[in-house]
Design an enzyme around this catalytic site. Structure first.
Site, PDB file in Angstrom:
ATOM      1  CB  CYS A  31      -4.502  -1.376   5.738  1.00 50.96           C
ATOM      2  SG  CYS A  31      -5.289  -0.693   7.097  1.00 50.96           S
ATOM      3  CG  HIS A  87      -2.787  -2.482   9.696  1.00 47.29           C
ATOM      4  ND1 HIS A  87      -2.689  -1.578   8.375  1.00 47.29           N
ATOM      5  CD2 HIS A  87      -1.930  -3.649   9.434  1.00 47.29           C
ATOM      6  CE1 HIS A  87      -1.902  -2.240   7.495  1.00 47.29           C
ATOM      7  NE2 HIS A  87      -1.450  -3.588   8.036  1.00 47.29           N
ATOM      8  CG  ASN A 134       1.124  -5.980   6.950  1.00 44.37           C
ATOM      9  OD1 ASN A 134       0.018  -5.296   6.644  1.00 44.37           O
ATOM     10  ND2 ASN A 134       1.896  -5.555   8.067  1.00 44.37           N
ATOM     11  CD  GLN A 160      -1.236  -0.057   3.691  1.00 44.59           C
ATOM     12  OE1 GLN A 160      -1.505  -1.245   3.863  1.00 44.59           O
ATOM     13  NE2 GLN A 160      -1.575   1.085   4.266  1.00 44.59           N
TER      14      GLN A 160
END
Length: 450
Positions: free
Chosen positions: A77, A371, A392, A71
């Site tokens: 996110c 997040h 992630n 990102q």
């Protein structure tokens, strides 16, 4: 005289400072720890090597996934995590490798819809005092990068998705700060104009016409910064077996239906918010939280942590990844890709404990969801989780080629939300999900955006 006496009693006096300093010496302040912290910082000086060793990147239940996304310097996110779950599904169905859906396409429509949502909120609250908490809250952040699962659903159901090649990233999509600043400045000026029109007694029709002109300016800013989304496109790809495929003139909505095809109405947000004001087994929504006017409302079902983890485990076992929201900054290290409450020995270094419960951290603003990532594996010992595999969206340089490992204890303390197919819920929870949601104030901790 009374003020002078109060200052002497309540202020910091030289005698107080001397007493604190004397206490440090009397307690034998550890000079080695002091030197280590001053030279290397708190985290490096208190790092617990045993925790690093314990967080093994091996899992008994694991979903096959590909290269992680990035990102970059943006707060998208939640969007990356959701599209990653779609990527996993799509690549399995069509035998692709490292395929990505366009985050920029979804980002464009999110910012456009959030702008309209904000302007509508300003019109709705035009009679509220400017200095009141509600209007002040709305004006604090007219729009931002962050979001929620239900907001993603609204965007996909209205605008579909496209491959990343069709609408790739731009400078401002990857570095969103300046674009956000310009959008928010514009929207605050628009708010001033709309409230002024209301105070002048202008009709709703006239106000809506003015708002439409404002949206034209927002669309122009977004088009110049992010590019203009396609109404139709050609999709060409070669699968892992070398076979060529071509789809001509497909719309983003048709692309989603054909190549992703998940019924997003089947997916529900399960939260763990153990505060006294949010009993388990109830559903909740948040006032003035959303992006698409008339889109899917924000709705959470609050459950205990064991239930939340079990539904996530069940979905992983069925080879489907799980979107989740957490407070990623607590007891985590992006270099190692570890999230573990034992990672840093703060209490040993400073000599006193940090004792807030999860509920107290929410109530006292010590922790909120910050997040979103994706659960792609879990390690089970006698049916109980010990650690979780996390995909992630910070690129391959973070963690193990972008993947993190999360201890189950960290999951308990700092994970607040998972999104699962409602088929994994018990009959009781399915019934609870049908309740009319309790409305939370806009500033409630559950109104935070990942």
């Amino acid at each position: 005289m009374a003020n002078e006496l109060s200052a002497k009693m309540n202020g910091i006096s030289p005698e107080m400072v001397k007493r604190f300093s004397d206490n440090n010496r009397a307690q034998g302040l550890n000079q080695t720890i002091k030197n280590a912290i001053m030279k290397n910082g708190i985290d490096a000086a208190t790092e617990n090597n045993a925790a690093i060793v314990a967080m093994n990147q091996v899992f008994s239940e694991e979903i096959k996934t590909g290269k992680v996304t990035n990102q970059k310097q943006s707060g998208r996110c939640w969007m990356f995590a959701a599209l990653n779950t779609f990527n996993h599904h799509l690549t399995d169905l069509f035998n692709l490798k490292d395929f990505e859906l366009s985050q920029n396409h979804t980002n464009f429509w999110d910012k456009f819809e959030k702008s309209n949502f904000f302007l509508e909120s300003i019109i709705e609250t035009a009679s509220e005092p400017l200095e009141g908490r509600l209007v002040s809250h709305l004006l604090s952040t007219p729009q931002q990068d962050g979001g929620q699962w239900d907001m993603l659903v609204s965007l996909v159901q209205k605008y579909g998705v496209v491959p990343k090649q069709v609408m790739p990233e731009t400078f401002q999509s990857e570095r969103s700060g300046r674009l956000n600043a310009i959008l928010n400045t514009t929207l605050r000026e628009d708010a001033l104009k709309l409230r002024s029109l209301h105070s002048q007694g202008r009709s709703q029709e006239e106000i809506q016409n003015v708002k439409e002109d404002m949206l034209a300016d927002i669309y122009k800013i977004l088009s110049l910064s992010l590019g203009e989304p396609p109404t139709a496109f050609d999709f060409e790809f070669r699968d892992e077996d070398g076979e060529f495929h071509r789809e001509q003139g497909i719309t983003p909505q048709a692309f989603y239906q054909k190549y992703v095809g998940l019924n997003l109405d089947d997916y529900v947000s399960i939260i763990n918010a153990p505060t006294k004001d949010k009993p388990y087994g109830k559903t909740y929504t948040v006032q003035f939280l959303g992006n698409v006017v008339g889109g899917k409302p924000i709705k959470y079902l609050n459950v205990d942590m064991e239930t939340l983890k079990q539904v996530a485990i069940n979905q992983i076992k069925d080879n489907e990844s799980v979107w989740f929201g957490c407070d990623v900054g607590k007891y985590s290290n992006s270099q190692y890709g570890i999230m573990d409450t034992d990672l840093y020995q703060y209490e040993e270094a400073f000599g006193f404990p940090f004792q807030m419960t999860k509920a107290e951290r929410l109530d006292y603003k010590s922790s909120i969801m910050t997040h979103a990532m994706v659960l792609t594996g879990v390690n089970l010992v006698e049916g109980k989780p010990t650690r979780w595999k996390v995909e992630n969206s910070w690129g391959e340089k973070a963690g193990k080629k972008g993947y993190f490992v999360m201890s189950d204890k960290w999951m308990d303390e700092y994970t607040y939300q998972v999104v699962v197919n409602k088929k994994y819920l018990s009959d009781d929870l399915k019934a609870a999900l049908e309740q009319e949601p309790i409305e939370l104030k806009p500033w409630d901790p559950m109104g935070s955006l990942a």
